[in-house]
Design a protein around this motif. Structure first.
Motif, PDB file in Angstrom:
ATOM      1  N   ILE A 136       2.232  -3.088  -3.722  1.00  0.00           N
ATOM      2  CA  ILE A 136       2.682  -3.756  -4.936  1.00  0.00           C
ATOM      3  C   ILE A 136       3.655  -2.807  -5.635  1.00  0.00           C
ATOM      4  O   ILE A 136       3.312  -1.657  -5.917  1.00  0.00           O
ATOM      5  CB  ILE A 136       1.498  -4.137  -5.858  1.00  0.00           C
ATOM      6  CG1 ILE A 136       2.003  -4.822  -7.124  1.00  0.00           C
ATOM      7  CG2 ILE A 136       0.600  -2.959  -6.174  1.00  0.00           C
ATOM      8  CD1 ILE A 136       0.886  -5.490  -7.941  1.00  0.00           C
ATOM      9  N   ASN A 137       4.880  -3.284  -5.824  1.00  0.00           N
ATOM     10  CA  ASN A 137       5.956  -2.448  -6.362  1.00  0.00           C
ATOM     11  C   ASN A 137       6.130  -1.160  -5.547  1.00  0.00           C
ATOM     12  O   ASN A 137       6.378  -0.085  -6.092  1.00  0.00           O
ATOM     13  CB  ASN A 137       5.691  -2.114  -7.832  1.00  0.00           C
ATOM     14  CG  ASN A 137       5.676  -3.361  -8.719  1.00  0.00           C
ATOM     15  OD1 ASN A 137       6.333  -4.353  -8.404  1.00  0.00           O
ATOM     16  ND2 ASN A 137       4.919  -3.320  -9.793  1.00  0.00           N
ATOM     17  N   GLU A 153       1.467  -3.941 -16.871  1.00  0.00           N
ATOM     18  CA  GLU A 153       2.141  -3.509 -15.643  1.00  0.00           C
ATOM     19  C   GLU A 153       2.051  -4.569 -14.558  1.00  0.00           C
ATOM     20  O   GLU A 153       3.019  -4.850 -13.842  1.00  0.00           O
ATOM     21  CB  GLU A 153       1.533  -2.199 -15.137  1.00  0.00           C
ATOM     22  CG  GLU A 153       1.862  -0.980 -15.981  1.00  0.00           C
ATOM     23  CD  GLU A 153       1.126   0.255 -15.529  1.00  0.00           C
ATOM     24  OE1 GLU A 153       1.638   1.365 -15.777  1.00  0.00           O
ATOM     25  OE2 GLU A 153       0.028   0.123 -14.936  1.00  0.00           O
ATOM     26  N   LYS A 156       4.433  -7.786 -15.062  1.00  0.00           N
ATOM     27  CA  LYS A 156       5.888  -7.650 -15.092  1.00  0.00           C
ATOM     28  C   LYS A 156       6.505  -7.987 -13.731  1.00  0.00           C
ATOM     29  O   LYS A 156       7.161  -7.177 -13.090  1.00  0.00           O
ATOM     30  CB  LYS A 156       6.274  -6.227 -15.503  1.00  0.00           C
ATOM     31  CG  LYS A 156       5.996  -5.929 -16.966  1.00  0.00           C
ATOM     32  CD  LYS A 156       6.428  -4.508 -17.314  1.00  0.00           C
ATOM     33  CE  LYS A 156       6.155  -4.202 -18.779  1.00  0.00           C
ATOM     34  NZ  LYS A 156       6.529  -2.800 -19.139  1.00  0.00           N
ATOM     35  N   GLU A 157       6.253  -9.224 -13.296  1.00  0.00           N
ATOM     36  CA  GLU A 157       6.811  -9.722 -12.039  1.00  0.00           C
ATOM     37  C   GLU A 157       6.684  -8.698 -10.911  1.00  0.00           C
ATOM     38  O   GLU A 157       7.676  -8.250 -10.322  1.00  0.00           O
ATOM     39  CB  GLU A 157       8.274 -10.158 -12.211  1.00  0.00           C
ATOM     40  CG  GLU A 157       8.423 -11.383 -13.087  1.00  0.00           C
ATOM     41  CD  GLU A 157       9.789 -12.039 -12.946  1.00  0.00           C
ATOM     42  OE1 GLU A 157      10.682 -11.404 -12.359  1.00  0.00           O
ATOM     43  OE2 GLU A 157       9.939 -13.166 -13.413  1.00  0.00           O
ATOM     44  N   SER A 158       5.465  -8.327 -10.634  1.00  0.00           N
ATOM     45  CA  SER A 158       5.206  -7.361  -9.574  1.00  0.00           C
ATOM     46  C   SER A 158       5.616  -7.930  -8.208  1.00  0.00           C
ATOM     47  O   SER A 158       5.424  -9.116  -7.927  1.00  0.00           O
ATOM     48  CB  SER A 158       3.725  -6.988  -9.558  1.00  0.00           C
ATOM     49  OG  SER A 158       3.375  -6.330 -10.762  1.00  0.00           O
ATOM     50  N   SER A 159       6.190  -7.065  -7.379  1.00  0.00           N
ATOM     51  CA  SER A 159       6.654  -7.480  -6.058  1.00  0.00           C
ATOM     52  C   SER A 159       5.649  -7.058  -4.990  1.00  0.00           C
ATOM     53  O   SER A 159       5.251  -5.890  -4.918  1.00  0.00           O
ATOM     54  CB  SER A 159       8.017  -6.840  -5.774  1.00  0.00           C
ATOM     55  OG  SER A 159       8.434  -7.138  -4.458  1.00  0.00           O
ATOM     56  N   ILE A 194       6.577 -12.609  -5.210  1.00  0.00           N
ATOM     57  CA  ILE A 194       6.556 -12.162  -6.601  1.00  0.00           C
ATOM     58  C   ILE A 194       5.311 -12.672  -7.322  1.00  0.00           C
ATOM     59  O   ILE A 194       5.006 -13.870  -7.287  1.00  0.00           O
ATOM     60  CB  ILE A 194       7.821 -12.628  -7.362  1.00  0.00           C
ATOM     61  CG1 ILE A 194       9.083 -12.097  -6.680  1.00  0.00           C
ATOM     62  CG2 ILE A 194       7.770 -12.164  -8.814  1.00  0.00           C
ATOM     63  CD1 ILE A 194       9.177 -10.589  -6.620  1.00  0.00           C
TER      64      ILE A 194
END
Length: 244
Positions: A136-137, A153, A156-159, A194
Protein backbone atom coordinates in the motif's frame (compact mmCIF):
# COMPACT_ATOMS: atom_id res chain seq x y z
CA UNK A 1 48.48 -16.06 -31.48
CA UNK A 2 49.40 -13.17 -33.82
CA UNK A 3 52.84 -12.75 -32.22
CA UNK A 4 53.55 -16.47 -32.65
CA UNK A 5 52.56 -16.32 -36.32
CA UNK A 6 54.73 -13.25 -36.94
CA UNK A 7 57.72 -14.87 -35.16
CA UNK A 8 57.38 -18.02 -37.23
CA UNK A 9 57.06 -15.87 -40.36
CA UNK A 10 60.28 -14.00 -39.55
CA UNK A 11 62.06 -17.29 -38.87
CA UNK A 12 60.84 -18.62 -42.20
CA UNK A 13 62.16 -15.56 -44.03
CA UNK A 14 65.56 -15.81 -42.36
CA UNK A 15 65.87 -19.46 -43.32
CA UNK A 16 64.79 -18.61 -46.86
CA UNK A 17 67.51 -15.96 -47.16
CA UNK A 18 70.08 -18.62 -46.38
CA UNK A 19 68.83 -20.81 -49.18
CA UNK A 20 69.92 -20.75 -52.79
CA UNK A 21 66.60 -19.22 -53.97
CA UNK A 22 66.85 -16.31 -56.36
CA UNK A 23 65.26 -12.94 -55.79
CA UNK A 24 62.06 -13.74 -57.70
CA UNK A 25 61.53 -16.97 -55.76
CA UNK A 26 62.01 -15.17 -52.46
CA UNK A 27 59.51 -12.46 -53.43
CA UNK A 28 57.00 -15.11 -54.43
CA UNK A 29 57.43 -17.00 -51.15
CA UNK A 30 57.13 -13.72 -49.23
CA UNK A 31 53.81 -12.84 -50.90
CA UNK A 32 52.45 -16.35 -50.24
CA UNK A 33 53.45 -16.11 -46.60
CA UNK A 34 51.81 -12.70 -46.22
CA UNK A 35 48.54 -14.13 -47.53
CA UNK A 36 48.73 -17.01 -45.05
CA UNK A 37 49.37 -14.57 -42.17
CA UNK A 38 46.40 -12.42 -43.22
CA UNK A 39 44.08 -15.45 -43.31
CA UNK A 40 45.26 -16.64 -39.89
CA UNK A 41 44.81 -13.19 -38.34
CA UNK A 42 41.29 -12.91 -39.81
CA UNK A 43 40.28 -16.35 -38.57
CA UNK A 44 41.66 -15.60 -35.09
CA UNK A 45 39.73 -12.29 -34.88
CA UNK A 46 36.46 -13.78 -36.11
CA UNK A 47 36.52 -16.69 -33.66
CA UNK A 48 37.44 -14.46 -30.73
CA UNK A 49 34.64 -11.96 -31.36
CA UNK A 50 31.93 -14.49 -32.14
CA UNK A 51 30.52 -14.49 -28.62
CA UNK A 52 26.92 -14.95 -27.56
CA UNK A 53 25.20 -11.84 -26.27
CA UNK A 54 22.21 -12.40 -24.00
CA UNK A 55 20.78 -9.35 -22.25
CA UNK A 56 19.66 -9.45 -18.59
CA UNK A 57 19.73 -13.22 -18.56
CA UNK A 58 21.75 -14.45 -15.61
CA UNK A 59 18.73 -16.63 -14.89
CA UNK A 60 15.45 -17.59 -16.54
CA UNK A 61 12.14 -17.88 -14.74
CA UNK A 62 9.73 -20.76 -14.79
CA UNK A 63 6.14 -19.99 -15.75
CA UNK A 64 6.66 -16.78 -17.76
CA UNK A 65 7.90 -15.94 -21.25
CA UNK A 66 11.52 -14.88 -20.75
CA UNK A 67 12.58 -12.26 -23.34
CA UNK A 68 16.00 -13.04 -24.80
CA UNK A 69 18.15 -11.16 -27.32
CA UNK A 70 20.83 -13.21 -29.11
CA UNK A 71 23.46 -11.92 -31.56
CA UNK A 72 26.48 -13.48 -33.27
CA UNK A 73 29.00 -10.82 -34.34
CA UNK A 74 30.91 -11.64 -37.53
CA UNK A 75 28.58 -14.53 -38.35
CA UNK A 76 26.89 -14.92 -41.72
CA UNK A 77 24.04 -16.84 -40.09
CA UNK A 78 23.20 -18.64 -36.85
CA UNK A 79 20.52 -20.84 -35.34
CA UNK A 80 19.62 -20.94 -31.63
CA UNK A 81 17.80 -23.94 -30.19
CA UNK A 82 16.54 -24.99 -26.76
CA UNK A 83 13.39 -26.59 -25.34
CA UNK A 84 10.74 -23.86 -25.17
CA UNK A 85 12.76 -21.30 -27.20
CA UNK A 86 10.71 -19.46 -29.86
CA UNK A 87 12.07 -17.00 -32.42
CA UNK A 88 10.06 -13.76 -32.61
CA UNK A 89 11.74 -11.86 -35.44
CA UNK A 90 14.88 -11.65 -37.58
CA UNK A 91 16.49 -9.09 -35.24
CA UNK A 92 17.57 -11.62 -32.62
CA UNK A 93 14.54 -11.46 -30.30
CA UNK A 94 13.30 -14.69 -28.74
CA UNK A 95 10.90 -15.85 -26.04
CA UNK A 96 11.85 -18.72 -23.75
CA UNK A 97 9.36 -20.78 -21.73
CA UNK A 98 11.16 -23.26 -19.51
CA UNK A 99 9.79 -26.46 -18.05
CA UNK A 100 11.08 -28.72 -15.31
CA UNK A 101 14.62 -28.91 -14.01
CA UNK A 102 17.10 -26.47 -12.50
CA UNK A 103 19.17 -25.59 -15.62
CA UNK A 104 18.63 -25.14 -19.34
CA UNK A 105 21.08 -25.10 -22.29
CA UNK A 106 20.75 -22.86 -25.34
CA UNK A 107 22.79 -24.11 -28.29
CA UNK A 108 23.91 -21.68 -31.02
CA UNK A 109 25.20 -23.05 -34.33
CA UNK A 110 26.68 -20.40 -36.61
CA UNK A 111 28.55 -20.01 -39.86
CA UNK A 112 31.39 -17.48 -39.64
CA UNK A 113 32.63 -15.09 -42.30
CA UNK A 114 35.80 -17.12 -42.80
CA UNK A 115 33.72 -20.17 -43.70
CA UNK A 116 34.11 -21.98 -40.37
CA UNK A 117 31.17 -23.45 -38.45
CA UNK A 118 30.92 -22.86 -34.72
CA UNK A 119 28.75 -24.45 -32.03
CA UNK A 120 28.40 -22.84 -28.60
CA UNK A 121 26.28 -23.67 -25.56
CA UNK A 122 25.08 -21.28 -22.86
CA UNK A 123 23.73 -22.73 -19.62
CA UNK A 124 21.17 -20.86 -17.49
CA UNK A 125 19.81 -21.40 -14.01
CA UNK A 126 16.04 -21.83 -13.79
CA UNK A 127 14.31 -20.06 -10.91
CA UNK A 128 10.75 -20.02 -9.66
CA UNK A 129 9.20 -16.58 -9.22
CA UNK A 130 9.06 -15.56 -5.57
CA UNK A 131 5.65 -15.15 -3.95
CA UNK A 132 4.41 -11.60 -4.67
CA UNK A 133 3.95 -9.19 -1.76
CA UNK A 134 0.97 -6.86 -1.47
CA UNK A 135 1.85 -3.21 -0.88
CA UNK A 136 0.00 0.00 0.00
CA UNK A 137 1.64 3.20 -1.24
CA UNK A 138 4.72 1.10 -1.99
CA UNK A 139 4.99 -0.27 1.56
CA UNK A 140 4.59 -3.95 2.39
CA UNK A 141 6.75 -6.63 3.98
CA UNK A 142 4.77 -9.79 3.44
CA UNK A 143 2.55 -12.06 5.47
CA UNK A 144 2.03 -11.48 9.21
CA UNK A 145 3.58 -7.99 9.09
CA UNK A 146 1.20 -5.32 10.42
CA UNK A 147 1.49 -1.74 9.17
CA UNK A 148 0.63 1.16 11.47
CA UNK A 149 -1.44 3.88 9.77
CA UNK A 150 -3.72 6.69 10.86
CA UNK A 151 -7.25 6.87 9.45
CA UNK A 152 -6.32 10.02 7.52
CA UNK A 153 -3.31 8.30 5.93
CA UNK A 154 -5.43 5.37 4.84
CA UNK A 155 -8.16 7.58 3.36
CA UNK A 156 -5.86 9.64 1.11
CA UNK A 157 -6.53 7.52 -1.98
CA UNK A 158 -4.04 4.84 -1.04
CA UNK A 159 -2.64 2.86 -3.97
CA UNK A 160 -2.59 -0.94 -3.80
CA UNK A 161 0.15 -2.70 -5.74
CA UNK A 162 2.49 -5.67 -5.54
CA UNK A 163 6.22 -6.32 -5.63
CA UNK A 164 8.23 -9.43 -6.46
CA UNK A 165 11.61 -9.65 -4.78
CA UNK A 166 14.75 -10.87 -6.58
CA UNK A 167 13.17 -10.40 -10.02
CA UNK A 168 15.47 -9.05 -12.76
CA UNK A 169 12.99 -8.04 -15.45
CA UNK A 170 11.76 -4.46 -15.68
CA UNK A 171 8.12 -5.51 -15.74
CA UNK A 172 5.20 -3.52 -14.33
CA UNK A 173 2.29 -5.07 -12.47
CA UNK A 174 -1.36 -4.03 -12.55
CA UNK A 175 -3.85 -4.65 -9.73
CA UNK A 176 -7.31 -5.35 -11.17
CA UNK A 177 -9.29 -5.64 -7.92
CA UNK A 178 -8.97 -6.64 -4.26
CA UNK A 179 -11.02 -7.24 -1.11
CA UNK A 180 -11.15 -5.14 2.04
CA UNK A 181 -12.04 -6.51 5.48
CA UNK A 182 -12.72 -4.33 8.52
CA UNK A 183 -12.24 -5.90 11.97
CA UNK A 184 -12.62 -9.40 10.52
CA UNK A 185 -16.30 -8.82 9.83
CA UNK A 186 -17.37 -6.65 6.89
CA UNK A 187 -15.89 -7.54 3.49
CA UNK A 188 -15.98 -5.19 0.49
CA UNK A 189 -14.67 -5.80 -3.03
CA UNK A 190 -12.87 -2.87 -4.64
CA UNK A 191 -12.30 -2.66 -8.40
CA UNK A 192 -9.04 -1.13 -9.59
CA UNK A 193 -6.02 -0.37 -7.43
CA UNK A 194 -7.09 2.76 -5.52
CA UNK A 195 -8.58 2.70 -2.04
CA UNK A 196 -10.85 5.70 -2.54
CA UNK A 197 -12.50 7.10 0.58
CA UNK A 198 -15.33 8.67 -1.42
CA UNK A 199 -16.45 5.24 -2.58
CA UNK A 200 -15.78 3.49 0.72
CA UNK A 201 -17.69 5.30 3.44
CA UNK A 202 -16.88 2.42 5.75
CA UNK A 203 -13.42 3.95 6.25
CA UNK A 204 -15.04 6.94 7.96
CA UNK A 205 -16.16 4.64 10.78
CA UNK A 206 -12.66 3.46 11.60
CA UNK A 207 -11.45 3.95 15.16
CA UNK A 208 -8.08 3.68 16.86
CA UNK A 209 -6.89 0.06 17.12
CA UNK A 210 -9.28 -1.15 14.40
CA UNK A 211 -7.81 -3.64 11.95
CA UNK A 212 -7.96 -3.46 8.17
CA UNK A 213 -7.06 -6.36 5.91
CA UNK A 214 -6.51 -6.04 2.16
CA UNK A 215 -6.44 -9.48 0.55
CA UNK A 216 -7.36 -11.56 -2.50
CA UNK A 217 -5.43 -9.08 -4.66
CA UNK A 218 -5.90 -9.94 -8.33
CA UNK A 219 -3.12 -8.75 -10.62
CA UNK A 220 -1.51 -9.11 -14.02
CA UNK A 221 1.79 -8.36 -15.77
CA UNK A 222 1.46 -5.30 -18.00
CA UNK A 223 2.19 -6.15 -21.63
CA UNK A 224 2.71 -9.87 -20.98
CA UNK A 225 0.76 -12.60 -22.76
CA UNK A 226 2.17 -15.25 -20.46
CA UNK A 227 -0.07 -18.09 -19.33
CA UNK A 228 1.65 -18.07 -15.95
CA UNK A 229 -0.77 -18.78 -13.10
CA UNK A 230 -0.20 -15.65 -11.04
CA UNK A 231 0.07 -16.45 -7.34
CA UNK A 232 -2.03 -14.47 -4.89
CA UNK A 233 0.07 -11.83 -3.10
CA UNK A 234 0.39 -11.89 0.67
CA UNK A 235 -2.35 -9.79 2.33
CA UNK A 236 -1.75 -6.29 3.66
CA UNK A 237 -2.48 -6.01 7.39
CA UNK A 238 -3.10 -2.54 8.84
CA UNK A 239 -3.66 -1.33 12.39
CA UNK A 240 -5.25 2.11 12.86
CA UNK A 241 -3.30 4.35 15.23
CA UNK A 242 -3.83 7.81 16.70
CA UNK A 243 -2.76 10.91 14.79
CA UNK A 244 0.34 12.53 16.19
Amino acid sequence: MKRLVLFLSLLFLVQSCKSSYGKSELLKENETLKERIKKLETADTVNREAAIELKKMNVVYRGVSNPIYITKPNAISFEATAPGLRKIDSLGNYNLNVGTGRTLDITIKSKLKNGDSLTETKTFRIKDISAPIGTINGIGCGRDFELKMTKNELMKESSISIKVEDFIFDWSFKVRHFKLKINDTEIIQVNGSILNAEKLNVLEKLKINDSVKIFDIRWSIIGSKSTYSLRAPSPILIRIIEDN
